[in-house]
Each structure stands twice: as structure tokens, then as C-alpha cells.
Design a protein around this motif. Structure first.
Motif, PDB file in Angstrom:
ATOM      1  N   VAL A   9       0.886  -1.156   0.000  1.00 52.22           N
ATOM      2  CA  VAL A   9       0.000   0.000   0.000  1.00 52.22           C
ATOM      3  C   VAL A   9       0.928   1.211   0.000  1.00 52.22           C
ATOM      4  O   VAL A   9       1.782   1.347   0.882  1.00 52.22           O
ATOM      5  CB  VAL A   9      -0.914   0.018   1.240  1.00 52.22           C
ATOM      6  N   ARG A  11       1.279   5.425  -0.281  1.00 50.89           N
ATOM      7  CA  ARG A  11       0.613   6.729  -0.245  1.00 50.89           C
ATOM      8  C   ARG A  11       1.176   7.597  -1.370  1.00 50.89           C
ATOM      9  O   ARG A  11       2.383   7.748  -1.517  1.00 50.89           O
ATOM     10  CB  ARG A  11       0.801   7.433   1.087  1.00 50.89           C
ATOM     11  N   CYS A  17      -4.066   6.376  -1.206  1.00 46.56           N
ATOM     12  CA  CYS A  17      -3.165   5.223  -1.203  1.00 46.56           C
ATOM     13  C   CYS A  17      -3.539   4.252  -2.314  1.00 46.56           C
ATOM     14  O   CYS A  17      -4.721   3.989  -2.538  1.00 46.56           O
ATOM     15  CB  CYS A  17      -3.220   4.514   0.143  1.00 46.56           C
ATOM     16  N   VAL A  19      -2.807   0.383  -4.114  1.00 46.09           N
ATOM     17  CA  VAL A  19      -2.346  -0.985  -3.871  1.00 46.09           C
ATOM     18  C   VAL A  19      -1.551  -1.397  -5.106  1.00 46.09           C
ATOM     19  O   VAL A  19      -2.093  -1.447  -6.209  1.00 46.09           O
ATOM     20  CB  VAL A  19      -3.539  -1.932  -3.623  1.00 46.09           C
ATOM     21  N   GLN A  38       4.966   3.845   2.535  1.00 41.52           N
ATOM     22  CA  GLN A  38       4.392   2.590   2.054  1.00 41.52           C
ATOM     23  C   GLN A  38       4.329   1.580   3.177  1.00 41.52           C
ATOM     24  O   GLN A  38       5.080   1.663   4.143  1.00 41.52           O
ATOM     25  CB  GLN A  38       5.180   2.045   0.869  1.00 41.52           C
ATOM     26  N   ARG A  52      -5.418  -1.262   3.363  1.00 36.37           N
ATOM     27  CA  ARG A  52      -5.666   0.091   2.875  1.00 36.37           C
ATOM     28  C   ARG A  52      -6.921   0.667   3.523  1.00 36.37           C
ATOM     29  O   ARG A  52      -6.948   1.829   3.929  1.00 36.37           O
ATOM     30  CB  ARG A  52      -5.795   0.096   1.354  1.00 36.37           C
ATOM     31  N   CYS A  61      -4.521   7.567   5.101  1.00 28.45           N
ATOM     32  CA  CYS A  61      -4.774   7.690   3.670  1.00 28.45           C
ATOM     33  C   CYS A  61      -6.124   8.374   3.453  1.00 28.45           C
ATOM     34  O   CYS A  61      -7.037   8.220   4.256  1.00 28.45           O
ATOM     35  CB  CYS A  61      -4.821   6.317   2.989  1.00 28.45           C
TER      36      CYS A  61
END
Length: 64
Positions: A9, A11, A17, A19, A38, A52, A61
Motif C-alpha cells: 500500500v 501513499r 493510497c 495498492v 508505504q 488500505r 490515507c
């Protein structure tokens, strides 16, 4: 899909954020905490998505 691939994940600059699989992580920025934050690695994309959601709830996030 490669089952052995790990997921992160990450940012982004806008606070949201994403994936991403390991293959899309820039190794030059991996150790540079000032450019982006991350979390991971996670064993599956589903696990990374669940993490996330937790990061959004924790305020780390921004939601999409």
C-alpha cells in the motif's frame, strides 16, 4: 496473476493510497521515506486492500 507476488500500500502525493504489486514499486524510492510512505509487503492483493481500508479509517490515507 502470480501468486508469489507481494503487494504494497503506497501513499501518493495527493494523500490517497494505491495498492501496487512489487513489480510496480520503484526501487530507488523504496528506501526514501521523504518521497512517499508505504506499508507491506502483503501476501495477496486482497490483504493489501483490507490494510488500505484500515489505513483510511486510521487517517493515514485519503479515500478515493
Amino acid at each position: 496473476m502470480n501468486d508469489a507476488e507481494q503487494w504494497f500500500v503506497v501513499r501518493q502525493e495527493n494523500g490517497q493510497c494505491a495498492v501496487l504489486p512489487t513489480s510496480q514499486i520503484d526501487p530507488k524510492q523504496e528506501g526514501d521515506s521523504t518521497s512517499r510512505e508505504q506499508w507491506g509487503p502483503y501476501a495477496s492483493q486482497q490483504e493489501a486492500i483490507a490494510r488500505r481500508v484500515g489505513l483510511i479509517r486510521a487517517g493515514k490515507c485519503q479515500p478515493v
